[in-house]
Design a protein around this motif. Structure first.
Motif, PDB file in Angstrom:
ATOM      1  N   LEU A 385      26.665 -18.530 -21.729  1.00 27.66           N
ATOM      2  CA  LEU A 385      26.964 -18.097 -23.155  1.00 27.66           C
ATOM      3  C   LEU A 385      27.390 -16.708 -23.142  1.00 27.66           C
ATOM      4  O   LEU A 385      28.318 -16.410 -23.881  1.00 27.66           O
ATOM      5  CB  LEU A 385      25.940 -18.390 -24.138  1.00 27.66           C
ATOM      6  N   GLY A 386      26.814 -15.851 -22.141  1.00 26.82           N
ATOM      7  CA  GLY A 386      27.337 -14.508 -22.381  1.00 26.82           C
ATOM      8  C   GLY A 386      28.604 -14.105 -21.823  1.00 26.82           C
ATOM      9  O   GLY A 386      29.418 -13.680 -22.380  1.00 26.82           O
ATOM     10  N   ILE A 387      29.031 -14.704 -20.501  1.00 31.12           N
ATOM     11  CA  ILE A 387      30.205 -14.628 -20.226  1.00 31.12           C
ATOM     12  C   ILE A 387      31.193 -15.470 -20.986  1.00 31.12           C
ATOM     13  O   ILE A 387      32.503 -15.066 -20.983  1.00 31.12           O
ATOM     14  CB  ILE A 387      30.344 -15.167 -18.599  1.00 31.12           C
ATOM     15  N   GLY A 388      30.912 -16.595 -21.704  1.00 30.90           N
ATOM     16  CA  GLY A 388      31.719 -17.145 -22.318  1.00 30.90           C
ATOM     17  C   GLY A 388      32.016 -16.385 -23.672  1.00 30.90           C
ATOM     18  O   GLY A 388      33.450 -16.408 -23.813  1.00 30.90           O
ATOM     19  N   ARG A 691      27.036 -14.373  -9.199  1.00 26.37           N
ATOM     20  CA  ARG A 691      26.537 -14.154  -7.563  1.00 26.37           C
ATOM     21  C   ARG A 691      25.035 -13.756  -7.740  1.00 26.37           C
ATOM     22  O   ARG A 691      24.436 -14.515  -7.046  1.00 26.37           O
ATOM     23  CB  ARG A 691      27.439 -13.576  -6.623  1.00 26.37           C
ATOM     24  N   MET A 692      24.478 -12.882  -8.130  1.00 25.55           N
ATOM     25  CA  MET A 692      23.416 -12.105  -8.119  1.00 25.55           C
ATOM     26  C   MET A 692      22.356 -12.667  -9.363  1.00 25.55           C
ATOM     27  O   MET A 692      21.384 -12.369  -9.245  1.00 25.55           O
ATOM     28  CB  MET A 692      23.213 -10.657  -8.131  1.00 25.55           C
ATOM     29  N   THR A 693      23.010 -13.465 -10.094  1.00 22.00           N
ATOM     30  CA  THR A 693      22.158 -14.048 -11.412  1.00 22.00           C
ATOM     31  C   THR A 693      22.254 -15.527 -11.349  1.00 22.00           C
ATOM     32  O   THR A 693      21.276 -16.250 -11.329  1.00 22.00           O
ATOM     33  CB  THR A 693      22.235 -13.314 -12.520  1.00 22.00           C
ATOM     34  N   LEU A 694      23.396 -16.024 -11.670  1.00 20.54           N
ATOM     35  CA  LEU A 694      23.720 -17.348 -11.942  1.00 20.54           C
ATOM     36  C   LEU A 694      23.510 -18.308 -10.428  1.00 20.54           C
ATOM     37  O   LEU A 694      22.845 -19.249 -10.709  1.00 20.54           O
ATOM     38  CB  LEU A 694      25.234 -17.623 -12.471  1.00 20.54           C
ATOM     39  N   VAL A 695      23.929 -17.531  -9.418  1.00 24.88           N
ATOM     40  CA  VAL A 695      23.815 -18.622  -8.129  1.00 24.88           C
ATOM     41  C   VAL A 695      22.445 -18.744  -7.815  1.00 24.88           C
ATOM     42  O   VAL A 695      21.938 -19.729  -7.555  1.00 24.88           O
ATOM     43  CB  VAL A 695      24.528 -17.940  -7.062  1.00 24.88           C
ATOM     44  N   PRO A 696      21.463 -17.697  -7.723  1.00 25.73           N
ATOM     45  CA  PRO A 696      20.056 -17.777  -7.303  1.00 25.73           C
ATOM     46  C   PRO A 696      19.626 -19.267  -8.448  1.00 25.73           C
ATOM     47  O   PRO A 696      18.604 -19.834  -8.129  1.00 25.73           O
ATOM     48  CB  PRO A 696      19.354 -16.611  -7.461  1.00 25.73           C
TER      49      PRO A 696
END
Length: 939
Positions: A385-388, A691-696
């Motif tokens: 939602l934030g990136i959107g 990479r450091m938030t969504l991926v994990p």
């Protein structure tokens, strides 16, 4: 690949000063070439085959007076006077301009046949002149002379301003922003390494690579048309990736030195591990940039290839110059505390210190990954939602090619552009040319008049500036002034309207080949072409990433997650760019001087570069997680350990890239500013949020299923070693060699599928010393052929180690094959043995498939053949001869009697099935196996 990189790193460290000297000589040579050739960059953008470009080409041959780059002088009367009061002075200025070298035509604005453009109250007059050819075709000094003439052309009550396309410069703008970016990168590196000496190294290597590549592009510009933005784009990318690639390798080297490793061994291991990852990372960026060819736009393809070449050179520098510098600095790169400890313990680091170094690290990274994975579904929703929301403004991102209205305020080009728009109307900054072939008309002037009236009646037409046939009266040209500026939507609608009416005019007026052209029409065509290429390029990039990541991670979900995350980063980059250039946010701090459409190739260039960088971060983070999962099987623990092990380097790399890209934003060059802002934002969002938030979070939500890959797909996909996994075998073989001595052939628990039959051969364990002749015998061909194929590098073991001298399969398969003389069944043994010559014979193997061929050669000329074999054995050549049978065969007795030293003769029996309780012996050294499949006996 890791074994080759390991040797490369050690070799570069050993020949350190020679390597530095080679790079210095290369830089001087390329620099001399660039200066000597004196290449110039192009400011023109062309797409062959478009209507507008076809019209430009037609004008250059049939109406050359109107084909060159245009310039204008705007005269403004003051103190209540009109321009007519200054007629003599104005005419004199235009005459002086006409005398300058490179000026084709300079019109008298008071000429009744072709008058200049006036404003309503006669206080401003615009005179036109045409240069001979495009920017770069006429001398640079001509621009200075014209500028001087205009600056001194005023008089009391009269101002003169020069403008037009001829002022476009091919010079590369560099300023303090780029230097500040490098200084910030240096500070970040100093914090990461906690020392200034290692922090300087990535800056030096990156600048070396960029310097050579920039000078190479300048040299190529002497013979190839290269856009002026190419060098700045290459410099920006080269500095960013060059620093990051050196950081990845140097941080691994420093970490190994902290564990007490030997300097040269550490250099080799760093290149074999992080160097493998750097090659992969560089290839992703290179493929994305070269992939710009899918657009079908020549100038964009040239830009992509030039930028890809810069990235490729950065990889080469990281793999050669960097290890040489690490070798030069040696122990000085080892942390002082570790140096003191090693000095106090006889040059060896205490075991408890190594254990402390290898212990799991706690800190911000661990806290962050645990927070991100505590409720993974919530993290995923918040991030998306934030990136959107950040990407929403991307819908308003408009595209165009830069014009003089995008130049910096205070320059002649920009000030005159604004003056023309304010005084005469914005359309005068972007006139359109309509050409028509009138060779078949009987009254050219009447036809041109009719065409002029029809065009003038169309919507969004401000006026007709010129309507005239050429000297040969076979081509008509109508100069149309639009109501809007070059990038306005109304101008685009007018171009479309003119083209829609072309067919009707051809029928009504008896003309043919009506074309809408000019710089504004060319820009519109290029923008439309670039916009249409976005979707095909996105499909290419996303499709390539899915395949690439499936190869690396052996997973279905990881590539899908990575590709969707990349699209989120692209959306954020486009959204913030729209905020800055469409909405005008942060214009002051970012030194943005104009709002409106961004350069048309910005989206596709950002997509290509960001793809490579996003895959870099994905690989450096997730490969460590995958490695931990393979070892432990604990999905959650592998995420934490992998993240804490790789996140600090990724954080530093992302901050450095952002600093470098941001430095190019403040330069104020409109063509590069949107690309630099898009990349800076894209890198920040991709590294820290995706990479450091969504991926994990996604990996935690999927658990063990994240690493699932169908078995049929696993069999199809080739294995890619991007983290130097093969280095373990290389180091093990080096330790074995140090203990037992060099082996011409070594097998350790090697298992291989049979050739020509079902089943396997192995596990095989043993070795053959150099300068030995081994008869490989078996009952039936499959086992024997498989063993010989392994030794010849024509087959690879499915498990275990296969080494031919210091080369290991499958990494060094090509090198193994190059050292083997393979004699197929039926070969002329005498002739082929005569071919075995040259240097390093002690590294050669002769593999003879059929012993009967050797028997025949010995029968024909026993003394010569035996003497040749003895000579080669003395030189260290190793022979493997295939024979039929499980017991001693005739060739063994024959060789035993004829060789000068029968002790060099060995024999090995191989079977396709295991013989329980036996050990495999392939020479003078023996190690036990749990399920041997071969037995040997010394003859």
């Amino acid at each position: 690949m890791s074994s080759s990189l390991y040797r490369l790193g050690r070799a570069m460290a050993a020949a350190r000063w020679k390597v530095v000297a080679v790079w210095a000589v290369l830089m001087i040579a390329v620099g001399g070439l660039a200066v000597g050739l004196g290449g110039a960059f192009s400011t023109e953008f062309q797409i062959p085959g478009t209507d507008a470009q076809r019209g430009i080409d037609q004008l250059s041959t049939r109406f050359p007076e109107m084909s060159g780059v245009a310039g204008e002088v705007v005269f403004v009367a003051e103190d209540g006077s009109t321009v007519d009061d200054h007629e003599a002075r104005i005419q004199r200025v235009m005459e002086q301009i006409g005398d300058v070298e490179g000026v084709a035509v300079s019109s008298d604005p008071f000429d009744e046949d072709s008058p200049g453009t006036r404003n309503d109250d006669d206080t401003a007059l615009m005179g036109q002149f045409q240069m001979d050819g495009l920017v770069g075709d006429f001398p640079e000094s001509s621009v200075e002379k014209i500028t001087d003439i205009v600056e001194s052309g005023g008089e009391t009550g009269l101002e003169a301003h020069v403008g037009g396309q001829f002022l476009q410069s091919s010079e590369i703008p560099f300023g303090a922003g780029e230097i500040i970016g490098l200084v910030i990168a240096l500070i970040i590196l100093a914090i990461v390494f906690r020392s200034l000496v290692p922090a300087v190294i990535p800056i030096v290597t990156a600048v070396t690579g960029v310097g050579i590549s920039m000078m190479a592009v300048m040299a190529l510009a002497a013979g190839i048309e290269i856009p002026s933005v190419t060098t700045s784009l290459g410099a920006m990318l080269g500095l960013a990736v060059g620093i990051d690639y050196a950081l990845f390798i140097l941080s691994r080297h420093r970490d190994q030195l902290s564990r007490g490793d030997d300097v040269r061994e550490s250099v080799g291991a760093a290149i074999a591990t992080s160097g493998s990852a750097v090659i992969f990372a560089g290839l992703t960026v290179i493929v994305a940039l070269v992939g710009l060819f899918v657009t079908g736009i020549p100038f964009l393809t040239v830009m992509g290839i030039a930028a890809a070449g810069t990235v490729a050179l950065s990889v080469v520098v990281a793999l050669t110059l960097l290890p040489a510098i690490m070798g030069i600095l040696g122990e000085r790169l080892r942390p002082r505390r570790v140096r003191r400890l090693m000095a106090d313990h006889g040059g060896v680091l205490p075991e408890e210190e190594i254990a402390r170094h290898d212990a799991p690290k706690r800190g911000i990274g661990l806290a962050w990954v645990r927070l991100a994975t505590r409720v993974p579904a919530l993290t995923i929703v918040v991030v998306v939602l934030g990136i959107g929301a950040l990407a929403i403004p991307a819908k308003d991102l408009a595209l165009a090619l830069p014009d003089l209205g995008t130049e910096q305020p205070g320059t002649d080009a920009r000030d005159t552009y604004d003056l023309v728009a304010e005084t005469f109307g914005p359309g005068y900054n972007g006139p359109l040319l309509v050409t028509a072939d009138i060779i078949n008309t009987t009254d050219p002037l009447a036809t041109v008049d009719s065409l002029e009236k029809d065009i003038e009646a169309l919507p969004h037409v401000e006026s007709i500036q010129i309507a005239t046939p050429n000297r040969g009266a076979d081509l008509a040209v109508v100069t149309v002034i639009p109501e809007g500026g070059p990038t306005d939507d109304s101008t685009k609608e007018l171009v479309a309207d003119l083209r829609d009416h072309a067919a009707g005019w051809e029928d009504e007026l008896g003309v043919s080949d009506v074309i809408v052209t000019g710089a504004t029409a060319v820009g519109i065509d290029i923008t439309e072409k670039l916009s249409g290429a976005l979707i095909p390029f996105a499909i290419f990039v996303v499709g390539f990433s899915l395949i690439l990541l499936a190869l690396v991670f052996r997973s279905v979900w990881v590539p899908i997650k990575a590709s969707l995350g990349y699209l989120l980063s692209v959306g954020a980059a486009f959204g913030v760019t729209a905020m800055v250039f469409e909405y005008g946010w942060f214009n002051g701090p970012l030194n943005v001087s104009v709002n409106g459409p961004v350069v048309a190739f910005m989206p596709i260039m950002v997509m290509g570069v960001l793809f490579g960088l996003a895959m870099d971060y994905e690989m450096f983070l997730v490969t460590r997680m995958r490695e931990e999962f393979v070892h432990s099987g604990d999905a959650r623990r592998s995420i934490e350990r992998g993240f804490t092990g790789s996140a600090p380097v990724v954080v530093a790399a992302a901050l450095i890239m952002t600093a470098v890209f941001s430095g190019f934003v403040t330069a104020g060059w409109f063509m590069l500013q949107p690309i630099a802002i898009g990349l800076a934002v894209g890198v920040l969002v991709d590294a820290f949020v995706v990479r450091m938030t969504l991926v994990p979070a996604v990996l935690a939500l999927l658990g063990r299923h994240a690493w699932w890959l169908p078995r049929w797909l696993d069999r199809i996909l080739p294995t890619v070693d991007v983290e130097g996994e093969g280095l373990a075998a290389v180091l093990e073989h080096r330790r074995w060699t140090a203990e037992h001595g060099e082996a011409a052939l070594r097998l350790q628990d090697a298992v291989a599928p049979l050739i020509g039959a079902r089943g396997e051969l192995g596990p095989l364990t043993g070795s053959v010393l150099p300068g030995r002749l081994l008869v490989v015998r078996s009952q039936g061909a499959p086992a024997r052929d498989t063993f010989l194929a392994l030794a010849a590098g024509r087959a690879v073991p499915s498990t275990g180690i296969l080494a031919v001298h210091d080369r290991l399969a499958p990494d060094d398969l090509g090198a193994i094959q190059s050292r083997v003389h393979h004699l197929a069944a039926g070969a002329d043994v005498t002739a082929r043995l005569a071919e075995v010559s040259g240097r390093h014979l002690d590294q050669r193997l002769v593999v003879l498939e059929d012993a009967t061929d050797l028997e025949r050669a010995l029968d024909r000329d026993p003394e010569a053949v035996a003497a040749r074999i003895d000579t080669l054995l003395d030189a260290g050549v190793t022979f493997l001869v295939g024979a039929e049978g499980e017991d001693a065969v005739p060739i063994e007795h024959h060789l035993h009697d004829m060789l000068r030293d029968p002790g060099r003769l060995l024999a090995l029996t191989v079977r396709p099935t295991a013989a329980p309780g036996r050990s495999a012996d392939t020479g003078t050294h023996r190690t036990d196996t749990t399920a041997p499949a071969a037995e040997g006996a010394l003859a």
